[in-house]
Design a protein around this motif. Structure first.
Motif, PDB file in Angstrom:
ATOM      1  N   GLY A 169     136.815  15.431   9.529  1.00 24.70           N
ATOM      2  CA  GLY A 169     137.682  14.496  10.227  1.00 24.70           C
ATOM      3  C   GLY A 169     137.772  14.724  11.724  1.00 24.70           C
ATOM      4  N   GLY A 170     136.744  15.321  12.335  1.00 24.17           N
ATOM      5  CA  GLY A 170     136.739  15.481  13.779  1.00 24.17           C
ATOM      6  C   GLY A 170     137.495  16.717  14.229  1.00 24.17           C
ATOM      7  N   THR A 171     138.126  16.638  15.391  1.00 30.31           N
ATOM      8  CA  THR A 171     138.826  17.768  15.981  1.00 30.31           C
ATOM      9  C   THR A 171     140.309  17.452  16.116  1.00 30.31           C
ATOM     10  N   LEU A 172     141.121  18.514  16.034  1.00 33.01           N
ATOM     11  CA  LEU A 172     142.564  18.385  16.150  1.00 33.01           C
ATOM     12  C   LEU A 172     143.070  19.380  17.181  1.00 33.01           C
ATOM     13  N   GLY A 199     147.082  20.989  18.555  1.00 28.33           N
ATOM     14  CA  GLY A 199     148.527  20.918  18.438  1.00 28.33           C
ATOM     15  C   GLY A 199     149.148  22.290  18.458  1.00 28.33           C
ATOM     16  N   ALA A 200     150.468  22.331  18.365  1.00 23.85           N
ATOM     17  CA  ALA A 200     151.190  23.595  18.399  1.00 23.85           C
ATOM     18  C   ALA A 200     151.242  24.265  17.033  1.00 23.85           C
ATOM     19  N   GLU A 201     151.105  23.496  15.943  1.00 23.11           N
ATOM     20  CA  GLU A 201     151.148  24.043  14.595  1.00 23.11           C
ATOM     21  C   GLU A 201     149.887  23.672  13.842  1.00 23.11           C
ATOM     22  N   ARG A 202     149.226  24.667  13.274  1.00 23.81           N
ATOM     23  CA  ARG A 202     147.993  24.438  12.533  1.00 23.81           C
ATOM     24  C   ARG A 202     148.308  23.815  11.173  1.00 23.81           C
ATOM     25  N   PRO A 203     147.624  22.725  10.782  1.00 25.69           N
ATOM     26  CA  PRO A 203     147.875  22.126   9.470  1.00 25.69           C
ATOM     27  C   PRO A 203     147.453  23.067   8.352  1.00 25.69           C
ATOM     28  N   ALA A 204     148.071  22.904   7.196  1.00 26.28           N
ATOM     29  CA  ALA A 204     147.767  23.799   6.071  1.00 26.28           C
ATOM     30  C   ALA A 204     146.335  23.628   5.598  1.00 26.28           C
ATOM     31  N   THR A 205     145.850  22.408   5.511  1.00 26.44           N
ATOM     32  CA  THR A 205     144.481  22.124   5.089  1.00 26.44           C
ATOM     33  C   THR A 205     143.933  20.989   5.936  1.00 26.44           C
ATOM     34  N   ALA A 206     142.631  20.762   5.789  1.00 28.46           N
ATOM     35  CA  ALA A 206     141.967  19.681   6.518  1.00 28.46           C
ATOM     36  C   ALA A 206     140.627  19.435   5.839  1.00 28.46           C
ATOM     37  N   PRO A 207     139.940  18.341   6.160  1.00 31.70           N
ATOM     38  CA  PRO A 207     138.583  18.169   5.644  1.00 31.70           C
ATOM     39  C   PRO A 207     137.688  19.322   6.097  1.00 31.70           C
ATOM     40  N   ALA A 208     136.776  19.738   5.228  1.00 29.68           N
ATOM     41  CA  ALA A 208     135.878  20.841   5.565  1.00 29.68           C
ATOM     42  C   ALA A 208     135.116  20.540   6.850  1.00 29.68           C
ATOM     43  N   GLY A 209     135.079  21.521   7.756  1.00 36.71           N
ATOM     44  CA  GLY A 209     134.405  21.348   9.031  1.00 36.71           C
ATOM     45  C   GLY A 209     135.307  20.931  10.171  1.00 36.71           C
ATOM     46  N   THR A 210     136.555  20.591   9.886  1.00 38.57           N
ATOM     47  CA  THR A 210     137.486  20.204  10.939  1.00 38.57           C
ATOM     48  C   THR A 210     137.772  21.390  11.861  1.00 38.57           C
ATOM     49  N   VAL A 211     137.800  21.134  13.149  1.00 36.38           N
ATOM     50  CA  VAL A 211     138.127  22.159  14.141  1.00 36.38           C
ATOM     51  C   VAL A 211     139.510  21.859  14.712  1.00 36.38           C
ATOM     52  N   ALA A 232     138.173  26.711  12.494  1.00 34.31           N
ATOM     53  CA  ALA A 232     137.426  25.748  11.690  1.00 34.31           C
ATOM     54  C   ALA A 232     137.836  25.902  10.236  1.00 34.31           C
ATOM     55  N   TYR A 233     137.991  24.765   9.537  1.00 37.07           N
ATOM     56  CA  TYR A 233     138.376  24.814   8.129  1.00 37.07           C
ATOM     57  C   TYR A 233     137.128  24.773   7.264  1.00 37.07           C
ATOM     58  N   SER A 234     136.964  25.795   6.420  1.00 39.09           N
ATOM     59  CA  SER A 234     135.748  25.943   5.623  1.00 39.09           C
ATOM     60  C   SER A 234     135.766  25.124   4.336  1.00 39.09           C
ATOM     61  N   GLY A 235     136.892  24.539   4.011  1.00 38.21           N
ATOM     62  CA  GLY A 235     137.054  23.868   2.733  1.00 38.21           C
ATOM     63  C   GLY A 235     138.038  24.600   1.844  1.00 38.21           C
ATOM     64  N   THR A 236     138.211  25.922   2.116  1.00 37.12           N
ATOM     65  CA  THR A 236     139.186  26.721   1.363  1.00 37.12           C
ATOM     66  C   THR A 236     140.134  27.488   2.277  1.00 37.12           C
ATOM     67  N   ALA A 237     139.744  27.758   3.518  1.00 36.70           N
ATOM     68  CA  ALA A 237     140.583  28.551   4.427  1.00 36.70           C
ATOM     69  C   ALA A 237     140.193  28.257   5.866  1.00 36.70           C
TER      70      ALA A 237
END
Length: 356
Positions: A168-171, A173-185, A196-201
């Protein structure tokens, strides 16, 4: 002032008329003009027991036909789809291929449509998949001969041949989201760290600022009668050292990234009660053969000042990705030989990232 009116209006402008191609090309650019799927479960296939296969719902980016205008088509399947698979050849194996493809209006046939299809291969002694042209390759189906009695085997091809999991591209902010689409920075607007979100962490990316690689923390622990061992749970960053590469929560430190690290702890206490004083770095799942590094010393002489003790611990080594996710805690214990209060400890912890 020189100006020129452009032939294509702004996309999604009220009251304007334009072809779908400019919108598609703009959306294609957001997907990097790459073919692939958007989530791990998109368009996943499973075989049934009667030569049928079921494909789960999902979204994908499908290549445009060679006679089209380039880019990719964004498609969505809203419900499971069941497809028939041709029964096996009597004596020879074959490889079929599950694909998604688009038929644009100018290509003839049914306009504005996309399809899921099982393209059948040729039975052979050494079978190969069929050529599929401009299509998103989802699965290969190894259809064993009827004589073998073996079931159809699926091979997941959704990340083959340059196809991608489209994040889902790049984000920021002040607080990191708990999860995101794999590869999101995601980039922190306060610490300037990028993850970067690996899909699990979430995984911390490279050092953006050399000053982030060095960390200094301090804390203390005051123990009363009957308390022999406690964690130092009030660690805080030293002046000008907030943030950096490590994470700190309730006195627990996470390195959060693999590489070469140096840890140095200084503990200081003063109590007249004689006994045994021990401080240690507790790191279950860390790189040490035992779960901790410790310093134990005899102390005290029964009078003020006799219990002054300085206990250092240091370590430098390589930390793996899994080890970096495990918590590091400072602990201390005092076993008096004659009873009485336990001493207070002051501790300093220095954590330095030395690179890969």
């Amino acid at each position: 002032m020189a100006e020129q009116r452009m032939p294509l209006p702004p996309l999604l402008l009220d009251g304007a008329e334009y072809h779908a191609d400019p919108i598609r090309r703009a959306l294609s650019a957001l997907a990097g003009d790459r073919a692939g799927r958007f989530a791990p479960g998109d368009l996943a296939a499973a075989m049934g027991s009667d030569y049928t296969m079921t494909v789960t719902p999902g979204r994908a980016s499908v290549p445009a036909p060679a006679d089209g205008t380039g880019g990719v088509y964004l498609v969505e399947s809203a419900a499971p789809v069941t497809l028939a698979v041709t029964p096996p050849h009597a004596t020879r194996d074959r490889i079929d291929r599950l694909v998604a493809y688009v038929v644009p209006a100018q290509a003839g046939g049914t306009p504005g449509a996309w399809y899921l299809a099982v393209r059948e291969g040729e039975p052979a002694a050494s079978p190969v998949p069929p050529a599929v042209g401009a299509a998103l390759v989802l699965y290969d189906l190894w259809v064993h001969s009827a004589a073998s009695g073996r079931p159809i085997e699926l091979s997941d091809m959704r990340l083959s041949g340059g196809q991608q999991m489209l994040a889902g591209g790049t984000l920021a902010g002040a607080e990191r989201p708990a999860t995101a689409p794999a590869g999101t920075v995601w980039t922190s607007t306060t610490t300037r760290q990028s993850w970067a979100y690996s899909g699990t962490a979430w995984r911390l990316l490279g050092v953006q600022d050399d000053t982030l690689a060095s960390h200094a923390l301090s804390g203390s622990r005051a123990w009363g009668p009957g308390v022999n061992e406690q964690a130092v749970d009030n660690l805080t960053f030293g002046p000008g050292r907030n943030g950096g590469l490590i994470e700190l929560s309730a006195g627990v430190v996470h390195l959060s990234r693999p590489g070469r690290w140096a840890l140095s702890m200084q503990a200081f206490s003063d109590d007249g009660t004689p006994g045994s004083s021990k401080v240690w770095l507790d790191w279950p799942g860390g790189p040490w053969l035992t779960r901790d590094l410790c310093d134990t010393r005899m102390r005290g002489g029964g009078f003020a000042g006799a219990g002054v003790l300085h206990q250092p611990i240091s370590w430098t080594g390589v930390v793996t990705s899994d080890q970096a996710l495990n918590a590091i805690t400072i602990r201390g214990a005092f076993t008096p030989s004659t009873g009485g209060n336990r001493p207070s400890y002051m501790v300093w912890l220095y954590v330095d990232y030395l690179g890969r």
